[in-house]
Design a protein around this motif. Structure first.
Motif, PDB file in Angstrom:
ATOM      1  N   ILE A   1     -18.469 -22.350 -67.857  1.00 31.20           N
ATOM      2  CA  ILE A   1     -18.077 -23.117 -69.044  1.00 31.20           C
ATOM      3  C   ILE A   1     -18.903 -22.639 -70.231  1.00 31.20           C
ATOM      4  CG2 ILE A   1     -17.933 -25.424 -70.073  1.00 31.20           C
ATOM      5  CD1 ILE A   1     -17.671 -26.526 -67.188  1.00 31.20           C
ATOM      6  N   ARG A   2     -18.202 -22.330 -71.312  1.00 34.40           N
ATOM      7  CA  ARG A   2     -18.876 -21.813 -72.507  1.00 34.40           C
ATOM      8  C   ARG A   2     -19.914 -22.804 -73.017  1.00 34.40           C
ATOM      9  NH1 ARG A   2     -17.952 -17.706 -75.717  1.00 34.40           N
ATOM     10  NH2 ARG A   2     -15.794 -17.398 -75.095  1.00 34.40           N
ATOM     11  N   GLY A   3     -21.045 -22.283 -73.421  1.00 35.38           N
ATOM     12  CA  GLY A   3     -22.098 -23.097 -74.017  1.00 35.38           C
ATOM     13  C   GLY A   3     -22.392 -22.588 -75.423  1.00 35.38           C
ATOM     14  N   ASP A   4     -23.613 -22.780 -75.871  1.00 31.67           N
ATOM     15  CA  ASP A   4     -23.994 -22.406 -77.231  1.00 31.67           C
ATOM     16  C   ASP A   4     -24.593 -21.011 -77.336  1.00 31.67           C
ATOM     17  OD1 ASP A   4     -23.186 -24.905 -78.118  1.00 31.67           O
ATOM     18  OD2 ASP A   4     -25.174 -25.783 -77.780  1.00 31.67           O
ATOM     19  N   THR A   5     -24.733 -20.318 -76.210  1.00 33.12           N
ATOM     20  CA  THR A   5     -25.360 -18.993 -76.235  1.00 33.12           C
ATOM     21  C   THR A   5     -24.401 -17.954 -75.658  1.00 33.12           C
ATOM     22  OG1 THR A   5     -26.291 -19.135 -74.012  1.00 33.12           O
ATOM     23  CG2 THR A   5     -27.589 -20.129 -75.811  1.00 33.12           C
TER      24      THR A   5
END
Length: 162
Positions: A87-91
């Motif tokens: 799942i895509r995060g902030d990095t």
């Protein structure tokens, strides 16, 4: 396979009573991964396919576990399924992990004599993942199991076997 548009996928699922599939799943995002695995098990049980599950810490480790199993003295697998959810995060971590696991599965498909099915969800958020484990985008665990059965049958035909 992001939509339910592949209606042919569930047609003509082979009955392979002598087949054995190894699923490699991650610990990360266990609630979603367990639904992927449950969907695959449902199909395998209905088709009489034997299976085993191996758990690894994260998606990055999936290709290593598959390769190690394939080279081991364990009962030979007729197919492998890689189950993970990234799942895509902030990095940029998402991009690196997705590329690594994808490249790893491709490499395994080109080097092993056994098909490796890509059952890794690469999504923007948890909602998108849930939509792919029985929601509006179908059930990717079931789809992976059907794909494994069809690839086992195809591999056997191409090799002139059973």
């Amino acid at each position: 396979m992001a939509t339910k548009g592949n209606t042919a996928l569930n047609e003509g699922i082979p009955q392979l009573k002598d087949a054995f599939v190894v699923m490699v799943k991650t610990e990360w995002n266990a609630a979603i991964i367990n639904k992927l695995e449950a969907g695959a098990k449902k199909i395998f049980k209905a088709q009489g396919i034997k299976f085993k599950t191996i758990t690894v810490p994260g998606a990055f480790e999936i290709p290593f576990a598959i390769k190690t199993y394939a080279e081991s003295e364990q009962p030979a697998a007729d197919a492998f399924i890689a189950f993970g959810t990234v799942i895509r995060g902030d990095t940029p971590h998402f991009d690196y992990v997705c590329k690594a696991v994808t490249d790893g599965v491709v490499s395994l498909n080109l080097t092993l004599d056994t098909p490796v099915i890509f059952g890794v969800l690469t999504v923007e958020n948890e909602q998108q993942a849930l939509e792919r484990v029985g929601g509006k985008h179908g059930h990717k665990g079931e789809e992976a199991a059907v794909t494994a059965a069809k690839m086992i049958e195809l591999t056997r035909k191409l090799r002139g076997g059973k």
